[in-house]
Design a protein around this motif. Structure first.
Motif, PDB file in Angstrom:
ATOM      1  N   THR A   1     -97.626  20.738  34.073  1.00  0.00           N
ATOM      2  CA  THR A   1     -95.783  21.733  33.259  1.00  0.00           C
ATOM      3  C   THR A   1     -95.478  21.050  32.325  1.00  0.00           C
ATOM      4  OG1 THR A   1     -95.014  20.193  34.976  1.00  0.00           O
ATOM      5  CG2 THR A   1     -95.362  22.287  35.916  1.00  0.00           C
ATOM      6  N   GLY A   2     -95.581  20.679  31.883  1.00  0.00           N
ATOM      7  CA  GLY A   2     -95.310  19.092  31.115  1.00  0.00           C
ATOM      8  C   GLY A   2     -95.681  19.971  29.564  1.00  0.00           C
ATOM      9  N   SER A   3     -97.202  20.058  29.688  1.00  0.00           N
ATOM     10  CA  SER A   3     -97.686  20.481  28.930  1.00  0.00           C
ATOM     11  C   SER A   3     -97.149  22.154  28.500  1.00  0.00           C
ATOM     12  CB  SER A   3     -98.998  20.437  28.814  1.00  0.00           C
ATOM     13  OG  SER A   3     -99.464  18.810  28.592  1.00  0.00           O
ATOM     14  N   THR A   4     -97.166  22.634  29.591  1.00  0.00           N
ATOM     15  CA  THR A   4     -96.938  24.338  29.267  1.00  0.00           C
ATOM     16  C   THR A   4     -95.560  25.104  28.359  1.00  0.00           C
ATOM     17  OG1 THR A   4     -98.249  24.836  31.305  1.00  0.00           O
ATOM     18  CG2 THR A   4     -96.558  25.977  30.237  1.00  0.00           C
ATOM     19  N   GLU A   5     -94.536  23.304  29.070  1.00  0.00           N
ATOM     20  CA  GLU A   5     -93.330  23.554  27.860  1.00  0.00           C
ATOM     21  C   GLU A   5     -93.386  23.439  26.229  1.00  0.00           C
ATOM     22  OE1 GLU A   5     -88.826  21.960  28.553  1.00  0.00           O
ATOM     23  OE2 GLU A   5     -89.747  22.054  30.419  1.00  0.00           O
ATOM     24  N   CYS A   6     -94.428  22.441  26.081  1.00  0.00           N
ATOM     25  CA  CYS A   6     -94.388  21.765  24.677  1.00  0.00           C
ATOM     26  C   CYS A   6     -94.786  23.439  24.349  1.00  0.00           C
ATOM     27  CB  CYS A   6     -96.237  20.678  24.335  1.00  0.00           C
ATOM     28  SG  CYS A   6     -94.967  19.414  25.159  1.00  0.00           S
ATOM     29  N   LEU A   7     -96.043  23.704  24.935  1.00  0.00           N
ATOM     30  CA  LEU A   7     -95.976  25.477  24.054  1.00  0.00           C
ATOM     31  C   LEU A   7     -94.944  26.711  24.109  1.00  0.00           C
ATOM     32  CD1 LEU A   7     -99.599  25.563  25.565  1.00  0.00           C
ATOM     33  CD2 LEU A   7     -99.285  25.169  23.107  1.00  0.00           C
TER      34      LEU A   7
ATOM     35  N   GLY B   1     -98.818  34.133  29.830  1.00  0.00           N
ATOM     36  CA  GLY B   1     -99.715  33.409  30.249  1.00  0.00           C
ATOM     37  C   GLY B   1    -100.294  32.637  30.177  1.00  0.00           C
ATOM     38  N   PHE B   2    -100.939  32.039  28.495  1.00  0.00           N
ATOM     39  CA  PHE B   2    -101.804  31.560  27.607  1.00  0.00           C
ATOM     40  C   PHE B   2    -101.282  30.123  28.178  1.00  0.00           C
ATOM     41  CE2 PHE B   2    -102.292  28.905  23.906  1.00  0.00           C
ATOM     42  CZ  PHE B   2    -104.549  29.164  24.265  1.00  0.00           C
ATOM     43  N   PRO B   3     -99.990  29.945  27.948  1.00  0.00           N
ATOM     44  CA  PRO B   3     -99.915  28.336  27.951  1.00  0.00           C
ATOM     45  C   PRO B   3    -100.102  27.318  29.173  1.00  0.00           C
ATOM     46  CG  PRO B   3     -98.268  29.465  26.711  1.00  0.00           C
ATOM     47  CD  PRO B   3     -99.005  30.475  27.211  1.00  0.00           C
ATOM     48  N   TRP B   4     -99.819  28.052  30.497  1.00  0.00           N
ATOM     49  CA  TRP B   4     -99.522  28.520  31.471  1.00  0.00           C
ATOM     50  C   TRP B   4    -101.626  28.093  32.148  1.00  0.00           C
ATOM     51  CZ3 TRP B   4     -96.348  26.561  35.424  1.00  0.00           C
ATOM     52  CH2 TRP B   4     -95.103  27.177  35.828  1.00  0.00           C
ATOM     53  N   VAL B   5    -102.408  29.053  31.727  1.00  0.00           N
ATOM     54  CA  VAL B   5    -103.426  28.761  31.984  1.00  0.00           C
ATOM     55  C   VAL B   5    -104.294  27.651  30.974  1.00  0.00           C
ATOM     56  CG1 VAL B   5    -106.083  29.878  31.695  1.00  0.00           C
ATOM     57  CG2 VAL B   5    -103.871  31.342  32.665  1.00  0.00           C
ATOM     58  N   PHE B   6    -104.104  27.664  30.456  1.00  0.00           N
ATOM     59  CA  PHE B   6    -104.452  27.248  28.852  1.00  0.00           C
ATOM     60  C   PHE B   6    -104.086  24.981  29.752  1.00  0.00           C
ATOM     61  CE2 PHE B   6    -104.284  24.053  24.769  1.00  0.00           C
ATOM     62  CZ  PHE B   6    -105.501  23.818  25.018  1.00  0.00           C
ATOM     63  N   SER B   7    -102.929  25.237  30.041  1.00  0.00           N
ATOM     64  CA  SER B   7    -102.401  23.232  30.686  1.00  0.00           C
ATOM     65  C   SER B   7    -102.950  23.637  31.328  1.00  0.00           C
ATOM     66  CB  SER B   7    -100.887  23.483  30.099  1.00  0.00           C
ATOM     67  OG  SER B   7    -100.761  23.885  28.938  1.00  0.00           O
TER      68      SER B   7
ATOM     69  N   SER C   1    -105.360  24.131  32.491  1.00  0.00           N
ATOM     70  CA  SER C   1    -107.067  23.484  32.515  1.00  0.00           C
ATOM     71  C   SER C   1    -107.371  22.281  32.037  1.00  0.00           C
ATOM     72  CB  SER C   1    -107.590  24.758  31.804  1.00  0.00           C
ATOM     73  OG  SER C   1    -107.742  26.098  32.304  1.00  0.00           O
ATOM     74  N   ILE C   2    -106.322  21.972  31.126  1.00  0.00           N
ATOM     75  CA  ILE C   2    -106.622  21.055  30.414  1.00  0.00           C
ATOM     76  C   ILE C   2    -105.902  19.757  31.407  1.00  0.00           C
ATOM     77  CG2 ILE C   2    -106.044  19.079  28.288  1.00  0.00           C
ATOM     78  CD1 ILE C   2    -105.782  21.799  26.395  1.00  0.00           C
ATOM     79  N   SER C   3    -105.681  20.249  31.840  1.00  0.00           N
ATOM     80  CA  SER C   3    -104.095  18.678  32.913  1.00  0.00           C
ATOM     81  C   SER C   3    -105.291  18.733  33.828  1.00  0.00           C
ATOM     82  CB  SER C   3    -103.398  19.527  33.656  1.00  0.00           C
ATOM     83  OG  SER C   3    -102.363  19.807  32.158  1.00  0.00           O
ATOM     84  N   LEU C   4    -106.052  20.047  34.367  1.00  0.00           N
ATOM     85  CA  LEU C   4    -107.228  19.751  36.029  1.00  0.00           C
ATOM     86  C   LEU C   4    -108.906  18.642  34.808  1.00  0.00           C
ATOM     87  CD1 LEU C   4    -107.437  19.946  38.807  1.00  0.00           C
ATOM     88  CD2 LEU C   4    -108.716  22.480  37.247  1.00  0.00           C
ATOM     89  N   THR C   5    -108.895  18.975  34.077  1.00  0.00           N
ATOM     90  CA  THR C   5    -109.485  17.764  33.206  1.00  0.00           C
ATOM     91  C   THR C   5    -109.363  16.173  33.247  1.00  0.00           C
ATOM     92  OG1 THR C   5    -110.708  19.844  32.147  1.00  0.00           O
ATOM     93  CG2 THR C   5    -111.998  17.828  31.905  1.00  0.00           C
ATOM     94  N   GLU C   6    -108.170  16.343  32.383  1.00  0.00           N
ATOM     95  CA  GLU C   6    -107.926  15.111  32.327  1.00  0.00           C
ATOM     96  C   GLU C   6    -108.046  14.531  33.717  1.00  0.00           C
ATOM     97  OE1 GLU C   6    -104.944  15.651  28.362  1.00  0.00           O
ATOM     98  OE2 GLU C   6    -104.265  15.564  30.099  1.00  0.00           O
ATOM     99  N   THR C   7    -107.291  15.232  35.067  1.00  0.00           N
ATOM    100  CA  THR C   7    -107.048  14.196  36.322  1.00  0.00           C
ATOM    101  C   THR C   7    -108.008  13.816  36.908  1.00  0.00           C
ATOM    102  OG1 THR C   7    -105.252  15.763  36.351  1.00  0.00           O
ATOM    103  CG2 THR C   7    -105.199  15.466  38.632  1.00  0.00           C
ATOM    104  N   VAL C   8    -108.730  15.033  36.802  1.00  0.00           N
ATOM    105  CA  VAL C   8    -110.165  15.102  37.660  1.00  0.00           C
ATOM    106  C   VAL C   8    -111.223  13.421  36.822  1.00  0.00           C
ATOM    107  CG1 VAL C   8    -112.469  15.152  38.228  1.00  0.00           C
ATOM    108  CG2 VAL C   8    -110.766  17.102  38.160  1.00  0.00           C
ATOM    109  N   ILE C   9    -110.935  13.505  35.757  1.00  0.00           N
ATOM    110  CA  ILE C   9    -111.472  11.830  35.057  1.00  0.00           C
ATOM    111  C   ILE C   9    -110.363  11.033  35.218  1.00  0.00           C
ATOM    112  CG2 ILE C   9    -112.586  11.260  32.311  1.00  0.00           C
ATOM    113  CD1 ILE C   9    -113.226  14.281  32.251  1.00  0.00           C
TER     114      ILE C   9
END
Length: 312
Positions: free
Chosen positions: A107-113, A146-152, A154-162
């Motif tokens: 959500t923070g990343s989506t707000e930036c975009l 829609g793009f910021p929600w999906v893109f952010s 995807s990135i956030s899920l990857t960062e969280t899993v790692i």
């Protein structure tokens, strides 16, 4: 040897402001008030934008999405933070920590975009008014939201899993009031270079680049406004731009300080203060800065309020 010393983590202790127990009741009142204002203000903006047909424009479509985003962003951590202010049991499960981390990042990343998209929308409306209805079509608005929600996500899920796959050792005390990714990574006894590199890449993509687009958009807007012959028109435009830029500077300044400074193992209370600044204060101010100062929104809110009373 470090891998041998890692333990299976079932929960984390969120330290928050527990070093200042006398301040926690005051912080509860302060943050609960801001959270309530955030919920009411942003919900009101969404309701008015939906109910009044005069606000069915790209600008208010983006504003509504910003309000929904602010509610989701703040709600990802604020309720638990408020509970912990009044409790000595400041724990969160391992799975809960991962979910909170992912939601906060996405959500923070989506707000930036989205802030950058809103600045671009204002640039088109002010600098290219004749082509604006064609350029900012309904399909493009949906794509830009829609793009910021999906893109952010995807990135956030990857960062969280790692990050959550790291081996954790020792006390599992997160020196923060939420499962903020940098605070959690400080507990790892493994190699965090991949997580840190991914965070730096994401921060570079989601912070300086959107901020540059915002600055460029408002620079072009100001150049256009300076050519307006009416002094009253110039004052109104300057006032609107300065108000919008206030929120942008507040949000981006705090986020850049948090995610683009050199990483260290030491935690500072300033990290939590800056998190409160961009995660609690800015969502509370957004309805005021972007909408409630707008005469169209206030007029629409008055009409909706009057209709709701006359229909009873």
């Amino acid at each position: 040897m470090e891998a041998l010393n890692s333990t299976q983590v079932s929960q984390f202790f969120l330290k928050g402001f527990s070093d200042y127990p006398a301040l926690e009741p005051l912080l509860f009142l302060f943050c609960s008030t801001m959270y309530l204002v955030t919920l009411l203000g942003n919900t009101g903006i969404v309701a008015v934008s939906v109910l009044d047909v005069h606000l069915h424009t790209p600008m208010y479509f983006f504003l509504s999405n910003l309000s929904i985003l602010d509610i989701c962003y703040t709600s990802s951590f604020a309720p638990l933070m408020l509970v912990h202010f009044l409790s000595s049991q400041k724990t969160i499960s391992f799975a809960g920590c991962g979910i909170q981390m992912c939601l906060g990042l996405s959500t923070g990343s989506t707000e930036c975009l989205l802030l950058a998209i809103m600045a671009y929308d204002r640039y088109l409306a002010i600098c290219r008014p004749l082509q604006y209805p064609v350029l900012m079509s309904h399909q493009l608005c949906l794509l830009l939201v829609g793009f910021p929600w999906v893109f952010s996500f995807s990135i956030s899920l990857t960062e969280t899993v790692i990050a959550m796959s790291q081996p954790f050792c020792g006390h599992q005390v997160v020196n923060h009031f939420s499962c903020e990714i940098l605070a959690v990574l400080k507990l790892s006894c493994g190699d965090t270079s991949v997580s840190e590199a991914l965070l730096l890449a994401g921060s570079t993509l989601l912070l300086p680049m959107p901020l540059a687009l915002i600055c460029l958009s408002y620079t072009l807007i100001l150049v256009t406004v300076l050519r307006v012959p009416s002094a009253a028109g110039r004052r109104k435009a300057f006032s609107t731009c300065s108000a919008h830029l206030t929120v942008v500077v507040l949000f981006y300044g705090a986020v850049i300080y948090t995610y683009m400074k050199p990483t260290t193992k030491e935690a500072h209370v300033s990290d939590e203060v800056f998190t409160v600044l961009y995660a609690v204060v800015t969502p509370m101010l957004n309805p005021v800065i972007y909408s409630l100062r707008n005469r169209e929104v206030k007029e629409a809110a008055r009409k909706v309020w009057n209709r709701s009373w006359t229909s009873r």
